[in-house]
Every structure is written in structure tokens, then in C-alpha cells.
Scaffold this motif. Structure first.
Motif, short mmCIF file in Angstrom:
data_model
loop_
_atom_site.label_atom_id
_atom_site.label_comp_id
_atom_site.label_asym_id
_atom_site.label_seq_id
_atom_site.Cartn_x
_atom_site.Cartn_y
_atom_site.Cartn_z
N PHE A 196 0.95 -1.08 -0.05
CA PHE A 196 0.09 -0.08 0.06
C PHE A 196 0.71 1.25 0.00
O PHE A 196 0.24 2.38 -0.48
N ASP A 197 2.13 1.26 0.61
CA ASP A 197 2.91 2.46 0.72
C ASP A 197 3.82 2.50 -0.61
O ASP A 197 4.39 3.52 -0.83
N HIS A 198 3.59 1.66 -1.68
CA HIS A 198 4.50 1.79 -2.80
C HIS A 198 4.04 1.68 -3.93
O HIS A 198 4.58 1.34 -5.17
N THR A 199 2.64 1.74 -4.04
CA THR A 199 1.77 1.51 -5.32
C THR A 199 2.16 2.52 -6.25
O THR A 199 2.22 2.25 -7.47
N GLU A 200 2.63 3.94 -5.75
CA GLU A 200 2.89 4.78 -6.66
C GLU A 200 4.26 4.68 -7.49
O GLU A 200 4.16 4.90 -8.82
N SER A 201 5.24 4.09 -6.83
CA SER A 201 6.24 3.94 -7.49
C SER A 201 6.38 2.77 -8.52
O SER A 201 6.89 2.49 -9.57
N LEU A 202 5.33 1.63 -7.88
CA LEU A 202 5.29 0.55 -8.90
C LEU A 202 4.38 0.97 -10.07
O LEU A 202 4.75 0.43 -11.30
N GLN A 203 3.65 1.76 -9.84
CA GLN A 203 2.83 2.24 -11.05
C GLN A 203 3.73 2.89 -12.11
O GLN A 203 3.63 2.77 -13.18
N GLU A 204 4.62 3.65 -11.56
CA GLU A 204 5.53 4.32 -12.62
C GLU A 204 6.29 3.53 -13.36
O GLU A 204 6.73 3.54 -14.72
N ILE A 205 6.89 2.39 -12.66
CA ILE A 205 7.57 1.49 -13.35
C ILE A 205 6.86 0.52 -14.46
O ILE A 205 7.20 0.47 -15.59
N LEU A 206 5.64 0.22 -13.91
CA LEU A 206 4.66 -0.39 -14.95
C LEU A 206 4.54 0.51 -16.03
O LEU A 206 4.47 0.06 -17.42
N GLU A 207 4.35 1.78 -16.08
CA GLU A 207 4.36 2.77 -17.35
C GLU A 207 5.52 2.64 -17.90
O GLU A 207 5.38 2.52 -19.23
N VAL A 208 6.54 2.48 -17.51
CA VAL A 208 7.77 2.59 -18.24
C VAL A 208 8.01 1.30 -19.10
O VAL A 208 8.20 0.94 -20.33
N ARG A 209 7.52 0.19 -18.31
CA ARG A 209 7.48 -1.22 -18.86
C ARG A 209 6.62 -1.16 -20.12
O ARG A 209 7.05 -1.86 -21.15
N LYS A 210 5.46 -0.63 -20.10
CA LYS A 210 4.41 -0.54 -21.05
C LYS A 210 5.07 -0.12 -22.42
O LYS A 210 5.05 -0.63 -23.40
N PHE A 211 5.70 1.20 -22.18
CA PHE A 211 6.45 1.76 -23.50
C PHE A 211 7.71 1.01 -23.91
O PHE A 211 7.62 0.90 -25.37
N SER B 263 8.83 -8.91 -8.82
CA SER B 263 8.66 -9.67 -7.82
C SER B 263 7.48 -9.45 -7.01
O SER B 263 6.66 -10.03 -6.38
N THR B 264 7.10 -7.76 -6.68
CA THR B 264 5.73 -7.62 -6.21
C THR B 264 4.43 -7.88 -7.18
O THR B 264 3.65 -8.11 -6.63
N HIS C 104 -3.63 -2.86 -13.38
CA HIS C 104 -5.28 -2.70 -12.94
C HIS C 104 -5.31 -3.01 -11.42
O HIS C 104 -5.93 -2.32 -10.65
N ILE C 105 -4.53 -4.02 -10.93
CA ILE C 105 -4.71 -4.51 -9.59
C ILE C 105 -3.97 -3.33 -8.71
O ILE C 105 -4.50 -2.88 -7.68
N VAL C 106 -2.76 -3.01 -9.12
CA VAL C 106 -1.99 -1.80 -8.27
C VAL C 106 -2.93 -0.88 -8.36
O VAL C 106 -3.09 0.02 -7.11
N GLN C 107 -3.48 -0.31 -9.35
CA GLN C 107 -4.52 0.86 -9.36
C GLN C 107 -5.60 0.85 -8.14
O GLN C 107 -5.87 1.86 -7.44
#
Length: 238
Positions: free
Chosen positions: A90-105, A179-180, A228-231
Motif C-alpha cells: 500500500f505504501d509503494h503503489t505509486e512507484s510501482l505504477q511508474e515502473i509499470l508505465e515505463v515497462r509498457k512503453f 517480484s511484487t 489494474h490491480i495496483v491502481q
């Protein structure tokens, strides 16, 4: 006086904290099996979905291992309170979302180019990694390592030195996010390692068939599932 807004705790968070405290107190030592979801649901007098949400978060935090068809076990190596893992997803969803955005591109482009440019050597490597992923079913650490190598090999299959360099430079962050992501995806989606392996096989088959659009679409969906889950986690809606 100005008061801070206090969010009410969800039932799953209360269950999470109680199970975690029982693990810390030694009531459930490392390696021991926890009661079933049905038993925990009856004990806490909450719905099974609430228990599953709590166990999903505990798994993501490193406190438990969930074995498909085998139950939930206390992790043999517990996280300490000062580690990043123990702070919770719950404390790290924002940074994980940023990584996922980069991974998409990056990864969507890599998959598309890999389908166009892959060599026989690339196909052999990807197929070997899939075999290692299958052999590692039940061994989460080995599965994670193979997962990361598979995604890096897709980048190498693009035969674009800049994309390869970008992926390799992100290896440490990718390892952390994957991993997460795997932990969240497995239980929040009621999924299994076998299903995740099948998704990787589908990516490989699209690259093998030189189907650029399909390879890009599959890997985008693959990443979007976790996003979607992270959001949902970020807004506490899961």
C-alpha cells in the motif's frame, strides 16, 4: 485546530494486522501452515474475500507463501520491520505504477521488434527460459529469476542496442517490480504459476510466428493486468 483526515480501516487490513501479529508473536512459526481461508473466515467472522485480500497483501509483503492447491504457509524467512517489504504494497503503489508505465512503453516496443527481428538463437534462448520456468514451478525464487530473464531476452530479441541497454539498465528496478507484481497477481487474480507460464508461452508463440501486433498486444495485456490491480490497491478498492 486542523485535524488530519483518517481513512477507516478495511476489514482485510484488520485481518492482515492480526495474522501478522500472530506470526511475529510465534503463534505461527516460519514454515508452518496457516488455517484455511474457510477456517480464518469463521474465526474472524468475515467473508472469505476479506481473508483472501489480507493473505494477498501478506504475500506481497513477504510474510506468507501461497501454494496453489496446497494452502498458505508462513514464510521461512520473515521480513524485518525496517525492510522495504514490510512497509507493505500500500505504501509503494505509486512507484510501482511508474515502473509499470515505463515497462509498457519499452516492453511493448521490444516485443513488436522481437517478432520482426528475432533470430534462431533468440528463439532457442526464449524456449530454454520457458523450460526453466516450467521446471521451477513451486520454487518462487527460481521462477522470478526466469521471469526476469525472459523479459530481458525479449529485449535482446529486438536486436536494438538502445532498447537492450534501457532494459538492462532497469534490471534492478524490474526485478523489484516483477517480484511484487507476481505476488499481487497470483492471489488477487486467484491465478497460478501455471497460468503465468502460459501467458509467457503465448508471448513466445507470437514472436515465433513473427506476429508483431499480437506479440505487442499480449505483453501489453500482461502488464496491464498487474497495473489494474495496483491502481485498485492505490485507492484501497481491491
Amino acid at each position: 485546530m486542523v485535524f488530519q483526515h483518517v481513512k477507516p480501516q478495511k476489514g482485510s487490513e484488520i485481518v492482515l494486522q492480526q495474522i501478522k501479529q500472530q506470526i511475529i508473536s510465534g503463534a505461527y512459526p516460519p514454515g508452518t501452515k496457516l488455517p484455511t481461508v474457510v477456517e480464518l473466515s469463521a474465526s474472524f467472522q468475515v467473508g472469505r474475500s476479506t481473508v483472501r485480500e489480507a493473505l494477498s497483501a501478506l504475500k506481497a509483503m513477504g510474510w506468507v507463501d501461497i501454494r496453489h492447491g496446497g494452502g498458505t504457509f508462513v514464510s521461512k524467512k520473515l521480513p524485518s520491520d525496517d525492510t522495504e517489504e514490510s512497509k507493505g504494497i500500500f505504501d509503494h503503489t505509486e512507484s510501482l505504477q511508474e515502473i509499470l508505465e515505463v515497462r509498457k512503453f519499452i516492453e511493448v516496443g521490444c516485443a513488436s521488434l522481437a517478432a520482426e527481428r528475432r533470430t534462431e538463437h533468440n528463439l532457442i534462448e526464449l524456449n530454454n527460459i520457458l523450460a526453466q520456468m516450467e521446471a521451477a514451478l513451486g520454487n518462487e525464487e527460481a521462477s522470478e529469476e526466469a521471469d526476469i530473464r525472459f523479459h530481458l531476452e525479449i529485449a535482446r530479441s529486438s536486436n536494438n542496442s538502445l532498447l537492450i541497454g534501457m532494459m538492462e539498465s532497469l534490471t534492478e528496478r524490474l526485478q523489484e517490480s516483477m517480484s511484487t507484481s507476481r505476488r499481487i497477481w497470483f492471489f488477487a487474480e486467484r491465478a497460478s504459476a501455471e497460468e503465468l507460464l502460459q501467458e509467457h508461452r503465448e508471448i513466445y508463440e507470437a514472436i515465433l510466428a513473427r506476429n508483431e501486433q499480437l506479440a505487442a498486444e499480449i505483453i501489453m495485456k500482461h502488464i496491464q493486468k498487474v497495473d489494474h490491480i495496483v491502481q485498485k490497491l492505490a485507492t484501497r478498492e481491491l
